[in-house]
Design an enzyme around this catalytic site. Sequence first.
Site, PDB file in Angstrom:
ATOM      1  N   LYS A  27       0.837  -1.216   0.000  1.00 47.43           N
ATOM      2  CA  LYS A  27       0.000   0.000   0.000  1.00 47.43           C
ATOM      3  C   LYS A  27       0.866   1.258   0.000  1.00 47.43           C
ATOM      4  O   LYS A  27       0.609   2.195  -0.756  1.00 47.43           O
ATOM      5  CB  LYS A  27      -0.946  -0.036   1.217  1.00 47.43           C
ATOM      6  CG  LYS A  27      -1.989  -1.150   1.144  1.00 47.43           C
ATOM      7  CD  LYS A  27      -2.959  -1.114   2.304  1.00 47.43           C
ATOM      8  CE  LYS A  27      -2.378  -1.674   3.569  1.00 47.43           C
ATOM      9  NZ  LYS A  27      -2.139  -3.143   3.512  1.00 47.43           N
ATOM     10  N   THR A  28       1.885   1.283   0.847  1.00 45.09           N
ATOM     11  CA  THR A  28       2.775   2.446   0.902  1.00 45.09           C
ATOM     12  C   THR A  28       3.553   2.594  -0.402  1.00 45.09           C
ATOM     13  O   THR A  28       3.704   3.707  -0.931  1.00 45.09           O
ATOM     14  CB  THR A  28       3.751   2.316   2.083  1.00 45.09           C
ATOM     15  OG1 THR A  28       3.018   2.123   3.290  1.00 45.09           O
ATOM     16  CG2 THR A  28       4.618   3.563   2.209  1.00 45.09           C
ATOM     17  N   ASP A  76      -0.934   6.206   6.912  1.00 46.18           N
ATOM     18  CA  ASP A  76      -1.000   4.768   7.163  1.00 46.18           C
ATOM     19  C   ASP A  76      -1.821   4.499   8.421  1.00 46.18           C
ATOM     20  O   ASP A  76      -1.922   5.364   9.298  1.00 46.18           O
ATOM     21  CB  ASP A  76       0.415   4.211   7.317  1.00 46.18           C
ATOM     22  CG  ASP A  76       0.475   2.713   7.101  1.00 46.18           C
ATOM     23  OD1 ASP A  76      -0.539   2.125   6.646  1.00 46.18           O
ATOM     24  OD2 ASP A  76       1.541   2.118   7.369  1.00 46.18           O
ATOM     25  N   THR A 122      -5.543  -1.777   7.366  1.00 46.82           N
ATOM     26  CA  THR A 122      -5.753  -3.226   7.359  1.00 46.82           C
ATOM     27  C   THR A 122      -7.156  -3.564   7.857  1.00 46.82           C
ATOM     28  O   THR A 122      -7.556  -4.713   7.816  1.00 46.82           O
ATOM     29  CB  THR A 122      -4.722  -3.920   8.267  1.00 46.82           C
ATOM     30  OG1 THR A 122      -4.805  -3.364   9.598  1.00 46.82           O
ATOM     31  CG2 THR A 122      -3.307  -3.711   7.737  1.00 46.82           C
ATOM     32  N   ARG A 174       6.220  -8.346   1.233  1.00 42.52           N
ATOM     33  CA  ARG A 174       7.120  -7.952   2.332  1.00 42.52           C
ATOM     34  C   ARG A 174       7.791  -9.176   2.946  1.00 42.52           C
ATOM     35  O   ARG A 174       8.988  -9.154   3.262  1.00 42.52           O
ATOM     36  CB  ARG A 174       6.339  -7.186   3.401  1.00 42.52           C
ATOM     37  CG  ARG A 174       7.226  -6.701   4.560  1.00 42.52           C
ATOM     38  CD  ARG A 174       6.397  -5.982   5.605  1.00 42.52           C
ATOM     39  NE  ARG A 174       5.819  -4.757   5.062  1.00 42.52           N
ATOM     40  CZ  ARG A 174       4.807  -4.103   5.632  1.00 42.52           C
ATOM     41  NH1 ARG A 174       4.242  -4.578   6.735  1.00 42.52           N
ATOM     42  NH2 ARG A 174       4.341  -2.994   5.087  1.00 42.52           N
TER      43      ARG A 174
END
Length: 355
Positions: A83-84, A128, A177, A236
């Site tokens: 997302k980032t 975030d 999330t 990740r």
Amino acid sequence: MSIITDDNKLPKRVDINQKNPNTKAEKIDYDRNFENSIRPKSFDTYIGQSALKETLKITIEAAKKREKPLDHLLFYGPPGLGKTTLAGVIAQQMGVEIKITSAPALERPRDIIGILMSLKGGEILFIDEIHRLNKVAEEILYPAMEDFFLDMTTGKSQTVKTLRVPLPKFTLIGATTKAGELSGPLRDRFGIIHRLEFYTEEELSQVIKRTAGILEIEITTDGALAIARRSRGTPRIANRLIKRVSDYALVKADGKINEEIANQALDTLKIDCYGLDSTDRSLLKMIIEKYDGGPVGIETLAAALGEDVRTLEDVCEPFLLQAGLLQRTPRGRKVTPATYRHLGYTNIIEQQNLF
């Protein structure tokens, strides 16, 4: 808060090639620099989320032709899906700066006001964990997102005045999330809402080979696929595992990662063929051995395991649910027949006729 002004440069903190960091702060910066060094810079190098990328390309092109900022965007989905990174790619494609912060850092009104006042026309503000915004910060954001104004009060008691301070038109990108925990008024102010999906093994294999190329790690296609199978559908995790497997290959082999070396390394790390680690297996075994397969409350499980509830909900559960190893019911969590088979509880399967 951090600012990305040039996607082709790393933040000037700790050189990723320097000797191993010693302090906790240095280690945090080291990890951030590593992540920044392998982040895709464009849609061409951003792997996965194909449907979302096509939608965003059209949206960005339309915004450029209108010479207007993008609509506010909300990305939601399990952690580690990019997302980032996607927010950074959008900023690069729009040719604007992006300011990055997280909701827990915006404790006081002046925190969010300061960021909003510092924005320039067309810039992107990325928040975030936006579901963790406090109510005051949310209320400040409402007019800022909708009308590009800040409502500020001055004075006390009888002399209180409300001022409307204009803001440059900007784009807010929120990441969460837990989309269900966003308030209705905040969620409704986002013009574009997208869920990021878990990656396929083939997509993760591409991510791993790309990262290996950046880090100058020699890896075969079979080796990349072996790591991808145990990466829980999450880039990740895949990027973290390739570093660990590379260390193993350097010490135990000739430095080259093939399927055999990858499997040996991951077995040593106690990451099984599903990608489950010791915490995941402890959670599932606890439900089977102590609570007869469930259902059992998440708070009870967290207390029994000595883990934080948020860790179980945000880190462990998304993939276990996706893999069909865990179920959420109104009465709590319970395991599935696939869990008994995977963990080797064949005797219980036969006794309870779970097939």
